[in-house]
Design a protein around this motif. Structure first.
Motif, PDB file in Angstrom:
ATOM      1  N   MET A 181       0.843  -1.176   0.000  1.00  0.00           N
ATOM      2  CA  MET A 181       0.000   0.000   0.000  1.00  0.00           C
ATOM      3  C   MET A 181       0.887   1.237   0.000  1.00  0.00           C
ATOM      4  SD  MET A 181      -3.194   0.704   2.460  1.00  0.00           S
ATOM      5  CE  MET A 181      -2.628   1.726   3.785  1.00  0.00           C
ATOM      6  N   ALA A 182       0.759   2.035  -0.998  1.00  0.00           N
ATOM      7  CA  ALA A 182       1.609   3.212  -1.144  1.00  0.00           C
ATOM      8  C   ALA A 182       1.116   4.350  -0.253  1.00  0.00           C
ATOM      9  CB  ALA A 182       1.629   3.659  -2.603  1.00  0.00           C
ATOM     10  N   ALA A 183       2.046   5.023   0.362  1.00  0.00           N
ATOM     11  CA  ALA A 183       1.696   6.165   1.210  1.00  0.00           C
ATOM     12  C   ALA A 183       1.376   7.356   0.324  1.00  0.00           C
ATOM     13  CB  ALA A 183       2.862   6.486   2.132  1.00  0.00           C
ATOM     14  N   GLY A 184       0.452   8.175   0.768  1.00  0.00           N
ATOM     15  CA  GLY A 184       0.077   9.358   0.019  1.00  0.00           C
ATOM     16  C   GLY A 184       1.173  10.402   0.043  1.00  0.00           C
ATOM     17  N   THR A 185       1.035  11.385  -0.845  1.00  0.00           N
ATOM     18  CA  THR A 185       2.029  12.447  -0.941  1.00  0.00           C
ATOM     19  C   THR A 185       2.157  13.201   0.378  1.00  0.00           C
ATOM     20  OG1 THR A 185       1.437  12.694  -3.262  1.00  0.00           O
ATOM     21  CG2 THR A 185       2.706  14.467  -2.290  1.00  0.00           C
ATOM     22  N   ARG A 186       1.039  13.440   1.020  1.00  0.00           N
ATOM     23  CA  ARG A 186       1.041  14.157   2.292  1.00  0.00           C
ATOM     24  C   ARG A 186       1.799  13.365   3.355  1.00  0.00           C
ATOM     25  NH1 ARG A 186      -3.953  14.579   5.606  1.00  0.00           N
ATOM     26  NH2 ARG A 186      -3.446  16.012   7.254  1.00  0.00           N
ATOM     27  N   GLN A 187       1.566  12.053   3.406  1.00  0.00           N
ATOM     28  CA  GLN A 187       2.284  11.194   4.358  1.00  0.00           C
ATOM     29  C   GLN A 187       3.783  11.212   4.076  1.00  0.00           C
ATOM     30  OE1 GLN A 187      -0.657   7.904   3.610  1.00  0.00           O
ATOM     31  NE2 GLN A 187       0.232   7.192   5.524  1.00  0.00           N
ATOM     32  N   GLN A 188       4.151  11.158   2.801  1.00  0.00           N
ATOM     33  CA  GLN A 188       5.575  11.141   2.438  1.00  0.00           C
ATOM     34  C   GLN A 188       6.258  12.445   2.835  1.00  0.00           C
ATOM     35  OE1 GLN A 188       5.429  10.249  -1.736  1.00  0.00           O
ATOM     36  NE2 GLN A 188       5.279   8.044  -1.412  1.00  0.00           N
ATOM     37  N   LYS A 189       5.605  13.571   2.565  1.00  0.00           N
ATOM     38  CA  LYS A 189       6.185  14.873   2.934  1.00  0.00           C
ATOM     39  C   LYS A 189       6.347  14.972   4.444  1.00  0.00           C
ATOM     40  CE  LYS A 189       4.526  17.682  -0.922  1.00  0.00           C
ATOM     41  NZ  LYS A 189       3.626  18.767  -1.326  1.00  0.00           N
ATOM     42  N   PHE A 190       5.323  14.534   5.150  1.00  0.00           N
ATOM     43  CA  PHE A 190       5.351  14.595   6.607  1.00  0.00           C
ATOM     44  C   PHE A 190       6.430  13.676   7.171  1.00  0.00           C
ATOM     45  CE2 PHE A 190       3.246  14.336  10.873  1.00  0.00           C
ATOM     46  CZ  PHE A 190       3.229  15.698  11.120  1.00  0.00           C
ATOM     47  N   SER A 191       6.565  12.482   6.585  1.00  0.00           N
ATOM     48  CA  SER A 191       7.585  11.547   7.083  1.00  0.00           C
ATOM     49  C   SER A 191       8.991  12.087   6.833  1.00  0.00           C
ATOM     50  CB  SER A 191       7.411  10.159   6.470  1.00  0.00           C
ATOM     51  OG  SER A 191       7.710  10.157   5.109  1.00  0.00           O
ATOM     52  N   ARG A 192       9.205  12.765   5.688  1.00  0.00           N
ATOM     53  CA  ARG A 192      10.524  13.380   5.426  1.00  0.00           C
ATOM     54  C   ARG A 192      10.813  14.498   6.427  1.00  0.00           C
ATOM     55  NH1 ARG A 192       9.014  12.654  -0.112  1.00  0.00           N
ATOM     56  NH2 ARG A 192       8.288  14.800  -0.213  1.00  0.00           N
ATOM     57  N   LEU A 193       9.783  15.297   6.757  1.00  0.00           N
ATOM     58  CA  LEU A 193       9.939  16.371   7.733  1.00  0.00           C
ATOM     59  C   LEU A 193      10.309  15.801   9.097  1.00  0.00           C
ATOM     60  CD1 LEU A 193       9.470  19.408   8.596  1.00  0.00           C
ATOM     61  CD2 LEU A 193       7.136  18.703   9.127  1.00  0.00           C
ATOM     62  N   ILE A 194       9.590  14.767   9.520  1.00  0.00           N
ATOM     63  CA  ILE A 194       9.848  14.123  10.814  1.00  0.00           C
ATOM     64  C   ILE A 194      11.257  13.524  10.823  1.00  0.00           C
ATOM     65  CG2 ILE A 194       9.135  12.248  12.366  1.00  0.00           C
ATOM     66  CD1 ILE A 194       7.056  14.407  12.313  1.00  0.00           C
ATOM     67  N   GLN A 195      11.637  12.860   9.719  1.00  0.00           N
ATOM     68  CA  GLN A 195      12.956  12.232   9.640  1.00  0.00           C
ATOM     69  C   GLN A 195      14.063  13.275   9.777  1.00  0.00           C
ATOM     70  OE1 GLN A 195      13.516   9.824   6.134  1.00  0.00           O
ATOM     71  NE2 GLN A 195      15.513   9.106   6.782  1.00  0.00           N
ATOM     72  N   LYS A 196      13.932  14.377   9.063  1.00  0.00           N
ATOM     73  CA  LYS A 196      14.950  15.438   9.098  1.00  0.00           C
ATOM     74  C   LYS A 196      15.048  16.034  10.501  1.00  0.00           C
ATOM     75  CE  LYS A 196      14.342  19.840   7.478  1.00  0.00           C
ATOM     76  NZ  LYS A 196      14.652  20.552   8.683  1.00  0.00           N
ATOM     77  N   ASP A 197      13.907  16.382  11.070  1.00  0.00           N
ATOM     78  CA  ASP A 197      13.921  17.023  12.381  1.00  0.00           C
ATOM     79  C   ASP A 197      14.359  16.078  13.499  1.00  0.00           C
ATOM     80  OD1 ASP A 197      13.280  19.610  11.590  1.00  0.00           O
ATOM     81  OD2 ASP A 197      11.138  19.194  11.566  1.00  0.00           O
TER      82      ASP A 197
END
Length: 127
Positions: A1-17
């Motif tokens: 199941m592919a994550a939505g664009t919003r989930q991907q952006k949010f996960s990148r933000l969380i990962q960076k921070d």
């Protein structure tokens, strides 16, 4: 199941921070252990983040993971201070030890120890 664009952006933000939190804000909290965030998976409602960690120079990875679990609320507070203005809710954090690198190194070690003779010229011609 592919994550939505919003989930991907949010996960990148969380990962960076979270990476910056572990390196800068809490750099000395876990001894000499170098902690990197290898992946973050977000739930569809963005309320839960599964965070996969790689621990380098950890003398006892299990004990380090237990220490991270104990400091989870402090880590989440740091995260909230960083992303609080960008999101409605700061997600709950669930930490997992990412052993992918260790497994790859074990497989590489096993393969390097194998004694595989070179193929004969006759076998090459048959293929």
């Amino acid at each position: 199941m592919a994550a939505g664009t919003r989930q991907q952006k949010f996960s990148r933000l969380i990962q960076k921070d979270l990476g910056e939190i572990f390196q800068k804000d809490m750099g000395n909290a876990f001894g000499k252990t170098f902690i990197t965030i290898t992946e973050v998976e977000m739930s569809p409602d963005l309320g839960l983040a599964k965070v996969y960690l790689s621990l380098m120079l950890a003398e006892n990875p299990k004990a380090t993971m237990e220490e991270i679990q104990l400091k989870k609320s402090e880590i989440r507070k740091h995260l909230g201070n960083r992303i609080g203005k960008q999101v409605r809710i700061v997600p709950e954090l669930v930490f997992y030890l990412d052993e992918t690198l260790d497994q790859a190194n074990r497989i590489e070690s096993i393969l390097s120890k194998l004694d595989i003779p070179p193929a004969d010229d006759e076998e090459k011609e048959d293929n």
